[in-house]
Each structure stands twice: as structure tokens, then as C-alpha cells.
Design a protein around this motif. Structure first.
Motif, PDB file in Angstrom:
ATOM      1  N   THR A  76      35.313  45.359 -23.287  1.00 49.39           N
ATOM      2  CA  THR A  76      35.210  46.731 -22.820  1.00 49.39           C
ATOM      3  C   THR A  76      34.771  46.715 -21.366  1.00 49.39           C
ATOM      4  OG1 THR A  76      34.655  47.513 -25.032  1.00 49.39           O
ATOM      5  CG2 THR A  76      34.135  48.975 -23.185  1.00 49.39           C
ATOM      6  N   THR A  78      33.877  48.820 -17.792  1.00 46.33           N
ATOM      7  CA  THR A  78      33.454  50.096 -17.224  1.00 46.33           C
ATOM      8  C   THR A  78      33.377  49.967 -15.706  1.00 46.33           C
ATOM      9  OG1 THR A  78      31.126  49.496 -17.527  1.00 46.33           O
ATOM     10  CG2 THR A  78      32.153  50.800 -19.261  1.00 46.33           C
ATOM     11  N   GLU A  83      36.884  56.115 -17.074  1.00 50.14           N
ATOM     12  CA  GLU A  83      36.647  56.062 -18.512  1.00 50.14           C
ATOM     13  C   GLU A  83      36.584  54.596 -18.953  1.00 50.14           C
ATOM     14  OE1 GLU A  83      36.132  58.490 -20.775  1.00 50.14           O
ATOM     15  OE2 GLU A  83      36.037  59.910 -19.085  1.00 50.14           O
ATOM     16  N   PRO A  84      35.758  54.262 -19.937  1.00 50.23           N
ATOM     17  CA  PRO A  84      35.727  52.868 -20.425  1.00 50.23           C
ATOM     18  C   PRO A  84      37.103  52.413 -20.895  1.00 50.23           C
ATOM     19  CG  PRO A  84      33.868  54.105 -21.286  1.00 50.23           C
ATOM     20  CD  PRO A  84      34.767  55.109 -20.624  1.00 50.23           C
TER      21      PRO A  84
END
Length: 293
Positions: A76, A78, A83-84
Motif C-alpha cells: 500500500t 501513500t 488516495e492510497p
């Protein structure tokens, strides 16, 4: 294997860092598997331009604001104002040739949506890649003594080692010059050693890491083979991506290294000998024997 009775310098692992995407932010971890290519997930991914050449903070400082996190096969990512982004770490291509410094290797491209996210944040067209399964990139045998030392997308070697004392000495010099001190993360080392004297990492042949806790006779040896020549990246603040010159200017006053024809160096590159593995943990005892001319 190491014999701690012959150590001239001792300490412990103070920090472990993994940098999943070359030139993006790192992840401080409490433990990491040691693979032939270095710490698990380290420099496993890279951003390339339309020609397949790697992109780094040397060109785009805000790469350092891209923060990955890894869990259960998903990375993930960031970044400020974005937005992630969830990236399947096993994405399958298509395949293309990419270049990191003088090495060209086959790599697999991430999906278009992933590449669009990075292109939008970095404000330049780019593609996220990972090494193709058949790819093999070796560290320079000139420095490994002929040993095969595979690496992923690191600049040249699987592992980078810096001591906290070396950073402390730099910070003392920065403070004396009226400049702000810096964090160790600027040097993007995988292993930050506590307990050594400043630049002891330059003077030992191998970093030996104890496996299994105090009293164990199991040690992993990581040969320290090449000083790390420094570019302007340590002048980029990892918290803000702001650039300066104070780190490079200060290192120029005391860190010219005859082993690299006078280049400015900080930290030591290591490789993982064949058959070496295990898990490195923050707090693991380390040591080494000083080399003498």
C-alpha cells in the motif's frame, strides 16, 4: 563463521530499514529475512521512464514522500494529496527491459492504474517495475573478490551499513558550521549499527551478526567490501523533500576516500555470501575485526 573472541569492535543493530521502491521512502522494521539479494523486499521495485531508465531522487526529490507499507503480499503506497494505492506485489507484466546504472535486466510492468498513480504524483510519465523471475543482476566482482552476489534494484550491492556514531560525528560538524543536524535515514542504509566508534564500519572486513540471541554461537557474516560513494540524495530531507547542500558540503571537508580515487563516501556496501540466510533483528549483537595495513 565469526568468532566473537576475535572482535575488535562490538555493538548491536539499532535500526533495520527496507526500501521497497528504489528512491522512495523506507520502512523501519524490527526484523527482516536475509536473502541472497539482501533484506526481503528491499529495492524489489523501481520506477522507470519511457526509455526504461531508472528514476531517482537525483532527478525528482519528491519521490522520498512516497511511503510504502507491506502486508500479505500487498504494498500500500501513500503520498501527500493522493488516495492510497494498493499494489499486488506479484504483478505479472508485460515484460520489458529496464536499466539501473550500467545493468540492463528484464522486468515486469505494473498495471496501468498503478503507473498512472505514480505519474500523477511525480508529475512525469513513469512505470513501476519488478524484476522478472529469470533476471539475475550481480554486484561488481571486482569488489566481491569474484563471488557471485545477486542484488535487486539497489545501486550496486545487496546491503548498506552505517553506524550511528558516523551520523553523530557528521551532526557535530554540521552544528559547528551552524547547520541543522540530520537523521540517519538520509543515508538510506539497511543496517544502522549502535555501539561502534565513528566509521568503524570502514575499518572492519566483515559485519558479523549474532543469530539466536545472547550466548548463541551462530553468526552471519556480511563482508563489507566497497565504500558507498555519495551523491546529493543525503541533502534531501526525507520528511519534506526539501533540498540543500549542507550534508555534501560538510562531507567534502573530511570524507574523501582513497579507495574510490578521492570520492566522498559514507557507509559501507556489503554482500550476502552464498548459503547465508536467517533473520536480522533490531538488538542483534554485531562485531568485527579491524583491518590493519
Amino acid at each position: 563463521m565469526a568468532n566473537s573472541d576475535f572482535f575488535d569492535v562490538t555493538g548491536h543493530i539499532g535500526q533495520l530499514w527496507v526500501f521497497p521502491i528504489k528512491s522512495c521512502a523506507g520502512i523501519a522494521v524490527q526484523s527482516a529475512r536475509l536473502l541472497p539479494t539482501g533484506l526481503e523486499h528491499d529495492r524489489a521495485f523501481m520506477l522507470v521512464d519511457g526509455q526504461g531508465d531508472f528514476i531517482s531522487q537525483r532527478e525528482i526529490a519528491r519521490m522520498v514522500l512516497v511511503q510504502p507499507a507491506i502486508a500479505e503480499g500487498v504494498m500500500t503506497v501513500t503520498a501527500p494529496g493522493m488516495e492510497p494505492l494498493a499494489v499486488d506485489m506479484a504483478f505479472t507484466g508485460p515484460e520489458r527491459a529496464v536499466r539501473v546504472w550500467d545493468d540492463q535486466v528484464p522486468a515486469l510492468q505494473a498495471p496501468d492504474a498503478v503507473n498512472a498513480w505514480f505519474s500523477a504524483f511525480l508529475q512525469t510519465a513513469c512505470t513501476l517495475v519488478r524484476m522478472a523471475p529469470q533476471a539475475l543482476r550481480l554486484a561488481s566482482k571486482k569488489w566481491t573478490g569474484g563471488a557471485d552476489a545477486p542484488t535487486q534494484f539497489a545501486d550496486g550491492f545487496p546491503v548498506l551499513v552505517v553506524s550511528r556514531a558516523s551520523v553523530h560525528e557528521l551532526n557535530e560538524r554540521l552544528t559547528q558550521a551552524g547547520e541543522a543536524p540530520v537523521v540517519a535515514e538520509r543515508f538510506r542504509a539497511n543496517i544502522v549499527v549502535e555501539g561502534f566508534q565513528s566509521h568503524d564500519e570502514d575499518r572492519i572486513e566483515s559485519l558479523s551478526v549474532q543469530q539466536g540471541g545472547p550466548g548463541s554461537q551462530q553468526w552471519v557474516d556480511l563482508p563489507l567490501v566497497k565504500p558507498c560513494a555519495r551523491c546529493p540524495i543525503p541533502d534531501i530531507d526525507p520528511a519534506t523533500a526539501a533540498s540543500g547542500t549542507s550534508v555534501t558540503d560538510t562531507l567534502q571537508t573530511y570524507r574523501h576516500d582513497d579507495r574510490l580515487d578521492g570520492a566522498v563516501t559514507f557507509g559501507m556496501n556489503a554482500y550476502v555470501p552464498a548459503g547465508t540466510g536467517g533473520v536480522l533483528r533490531v538488538g542483534d549483537a554485531v562485531g568485527g575485526a579491524l583491518q590493519f595495513d
